[in-house]
Structure formats: structure tokens, C-alpha cells
Design a protein around this motif. Structure first.
Motif, mmCIF file in Angstrom:
data_model
loop_
_atom_site.group_PDB
_atom_site.id
_atom_site.type_symbol
_atom_site.label_atom_id
_atom_site.label_comp_id
_atom_site.label_asym_id
_atom_site.label_seq_id
_atom_site.Cartn_x
_atom_site.Cartn_y
_atom_site.Cartn_z
ATOM 1 N N GLY A 15 0.617 -1.178 -0.058
ATOM 2 C CA GLY A 15 0.019 0.026 -0.004
ATOM 3 C C GLY A 15 0.690 1.387 -0.014
ATOM 4 N N GLN A 16 2.271 0.932 -0.023
ATOM 5 C CA GLN A 16 3.004 2.409 0.098
ATOM 6 C C GLN A 16 3.857 2.450 -1.410
ATOM 7 O OE1 GLN A 16 3.638 4.485 2.558
ATOM 8 N NE2 GLN A 16 1.697 3.564 3.260
ATOM 9 N N GLN A 17 3.805 3.722 -1.797
ATOM 10 C CA GLN A 17 4.617 3.850 -3.111
ATOM 11 C C GLN A 17 6.000 4.074 -2.969
ATOM 12 O OE1 GLN A 17 3.034 3.816 -6.313
ATOM 13 N NE2 GLN A 17 1.289 3.313 -5.300
ATOM 14 N N TYR A 18 6.855 3.594 -3.643
ATOM 15 C CA TYR A 18 8.238 3.518 -3.658
ATOM 16 C C TYR A 18 8.700 3.875 -4.997
ATOM 17 C CZ TYR A 18 7.725 1.514 1.078
ATOM 18 O OH TYR A 18 7.187 1.136 2.303
ATOM 19 N N MET A 19 9.954 4.529 -5.006
ATOM 20 C CA MET A 19 10.798 4.895 -6.305
ATOM 21 C C MET A 19 11.989 3.860 -5.984
ATOM 22 S SD MET A 19 10.817 6.162 -9.386
ATOM 23 C CE MET A 19 9.537 7.324 -9.079
ATOM 24 N N ILE A 20 12.014 2.833 -6.972
ATOM 25 C CA ILE A 20 13.298 1.948 -6.593
ATOM 26 C C ILE A 20 14.139 2.429 -7.876
ATOM 27 C CG2 ILE A 20 13.955 -0.513 -6.669
ATOM 28 C CD1 ILE A 20 12.041 -0.151 -4.336
ATOM 29 N N VAL A 21 15.432 2.739 -7.491
ATOM 30 C CA VAL A 21 16.425 2.685 -8.363
ATOM 31 C C VAL A 21 17.432 1.718 -8.509
ATOM 32 C CG1 VAL A 21 18.336 4.707 -9.111
ATOM 33 C CG2 VAL A 21 16.240 5.431 -7.826
ATOM 34 N N GLY A 22 17.787 1.292 -9.470
ATOM 35 C CA GLY A 22 18.825 0.177 -9.816
ATOM 36 C C GLY A 22 19.072 -0.083 -11.115
ATOM 37 N N THR A 23 20.187 -1.028 -11.353
ATOM 38 C CA THR A 23 20.528 -1.063 -12.871
ATOM 39 C C THR A 23 19.852 -2.375 -13.420
ATOM 40 O OG1 THR A 23 22.406 -2.382 -12.037
ATOM 41 C CG2 THR A 23 22.907 -0.142 -12.234
ATOM 42 N N GLU A 24 19.138 -3.059 -12.651
ATOM 43 C CA GLU A 24 18.266 -4.071 -13.254
ATOM 44 C C GLU A 24 17.282 -3.821 -14.211
ATOM 45 O OE1 GLU A 24 18.893 -3.300 -9.977
ATOM 46 O OE2 GLU A 24 20.206 -4.994 -9.467
ATOM 47 N N PRO A 25 16.732 -4.632 -14.847
ATOM 48 C CA PRO A 25 15.668 -4.380 -15.969
ATOM 49 C C PRO A 25 14.551 -3.993 -15.185
ATOM 50 C CG PRO A 25 16.876 -6.345 -16.589
ATOM 51 C CD PRO A 25 17.489 -5.963 -15.291
ATOM 52 N N ALA A 26 13.661 -3.102 -15.666
ATOM 53 C CA ALA A 26 12.548 -2.585 -15.137
ATOM 54 C C ALA A 26 11.598 -3.960 -14.493
ATOM 55 C CB ALA A 26 11.496 -1.662 -15.908
ATOM 56 N N GLU A 27 11.408 -4.690 -15.418
ATOM 57 C CA GLU A 27 10.636 -6.002 -15.123
ATOM 58 C C GLU A 27 10.881 -6.774 -13.814
ATOM 59 O OE1 GLU A 27 7.335 -7.851 -14.898
ATOM 60 O OE2 GLU A 27 7.707 -6.242 -16.295
ATOM 61 N N HIS A 28 12.322 -6.786 -13.794
ATOM 62 C CA HIS A 28 13.064 -7.297 -12.511
ATOM 63 C C HIS A 28 12.613 -6.813 -11.362
ATOM 64 C CE1 HIS A 28 16.025 -9.502 -10.151
ATOM 65 N NE2 HIS A 28 16.372 -8.404 -9.631
ATOM 66 N N ILE A 29 12.729 -5.287 -11.182
ATOM 67 C CA ILE A 29 12.599 -4.618 -10.115
ATOM 68 C C ILE A 29 11.125 -4.640 -9.847
ATOM 69 C CG2 ILE A 29 12.408 -2.161 -9.215
ATOM 70 C CD1 ILE A 29 14.895 -1.568 -11.048
ATOM 71 N N ARG A 30 10.253 -4.760 -10.732
ATOM 72 C CA ARG A 30 8.622 -4.878 -10.489
ATOM 73 C C ARG A 30 8.463 -6.147 -9.844
ATOM 74 N NH1 ARG A 30 8.063 -2.740 -15.657
ATOM 75 N NH2 ARG A 30 7.988 -0.455 -15.581
ATOM 76 N N THR A 31 9.205 -7.148 -10.511
ATOM 77 C CA THR A 31 9.008 -8.679 -9.916
ATOM 78 C C THR A 31 9.271 -8.750 -8.381
ATOM 79 O OG1 THR A 31 9.221 -9.671 -12.067
ATOM 80 C CG2 THR A 31 9.658 -11.099 -10.141
ATOM 81 N N VAL A 32 10.631 -8.019 -8.124
ATOM 82 C CA VAL A 32 11.094 -8.296 -6.532
ATOM 83 C C VAL A 32 10.001 -7.401 -5.728
ATOM 84 C CG1 VAL A 32 12.768 -7.069 -5.332
ATOM 85 C CG2 VAL A 32 13.484 -8.389 -7.302
ATOM 86 N N ALA A 33 9.527 -6.150 -6.303
ATOM 87 C CA ALA A 33 8.549 -5.627 -5.541
ATOM 88 C C ALA A 33 7.271 -6.433 -5.180
ATOM 89 C CB ALA A 33 8.191 -4.119 -6.002
ATOM 90 N N GLN A 34 6.794 -6.995 -6.262
ATOM 91 C CA GLN A 34 5.654 -7.757 -5.985
ATOM 92 C C GLN A 34 5.885 -9.085 -5.384
ATOM 93 O OE1 GLN A 34 4.412 -10.060 -9.897
ATOM 94 N NE2 GLN A 34 2.392 -10.163 -9.175
ATOM 95 N N LEU A 35 7.124 -9.490 -5.225
ATOM 96 C CA LEU A 35 7.391 -10.716 -4.364
ATOM 97 C C LEU A 35 7.336 -10.324 -2.885
ATOM 98 C CD1 LEU A 35 9.946 -12.771 -6.440
ATOM 99 C CD2 LEU A 35 7.592 -13.445 -5.680
#
Length: 83
Positions: A15-35
Motif C-alpha cells: 500500500g505504499q509507493q516507492y521509487m526503486i533505483v537500480g541497474t536491473e531491468p524494470a521488469e526485474h524490479i517490479r517482480t522483486v517488489a511484487q514478491l
């Protein structure tokens, strides 16, 4: 300066919004956040009295536990391959 391009990906975790910054592909970052979100909801479902800080710590403990187990399994597989 680094030539590595960093992605800035907005995600929602528990329920909280975050801006994740990283060198990984966007889909990887979204998958990690979802998990992370799924794990938090799973733990909260088992103990509704946890506050957000307790929930975050237990989620981190669970994630690191899974990581350590997988790392041990990988090391064992490497040993077996070298025999």
C-alpha cells in the motif's frame, strides 16, 4: 562517472509507493517488489496484530532465510559437480 544506466521504477509495496533505483531491468524490479508485497501480505495474514515495522522485519528475516537456504543448496550442487 559511471556508464551504467540506472532505472527509476515506481512500485507499490503493501500500500505504499516507492521509487526503486537500480541497474536491473524494470521488469526485474517490479517482480522483486511484487514478491515482497506478497510475502508481507502472507505474513500479515498469519498474524494480524503485527504493526508495519514488525511486518517489515519479519519479511526481511523470511527473505534472507530463503536466500541462505538457496545459497547452501547452490554450494552443495557445486561440490557435487566437482566430485
Amino acid at each position: 562517472m559511471s556508464d551504467v544506466r540506472k532505472n527509476r521504477i515506481p512500485v507499490e509495496i503493501y500500500g505504499q509507493q516507492y521509487m526503486i533505483v537500480g541497474t536491473e531491468p524494470a521488469e526485474h524490479i517490479r517482480t522483486v517488489a511484487q514478491l515482497v508485497d506478497q510475502k508481507m501480505r502472507e505474513i500479515k495474514g498469519k498474524n494480524a496484530t503485527l504493526d508495519t515495522s514488525q511486518l517489515a522485519v519479519l519479511t526481511a528475516v523470511n527473505a534472507v532465510n530463503e536466500y541462505v537456504k538457496m545459497k547452501e543448496q547452490l554450494e552443495e550442487l557445486k561440490r557435487n559437480l566437482n566430485q
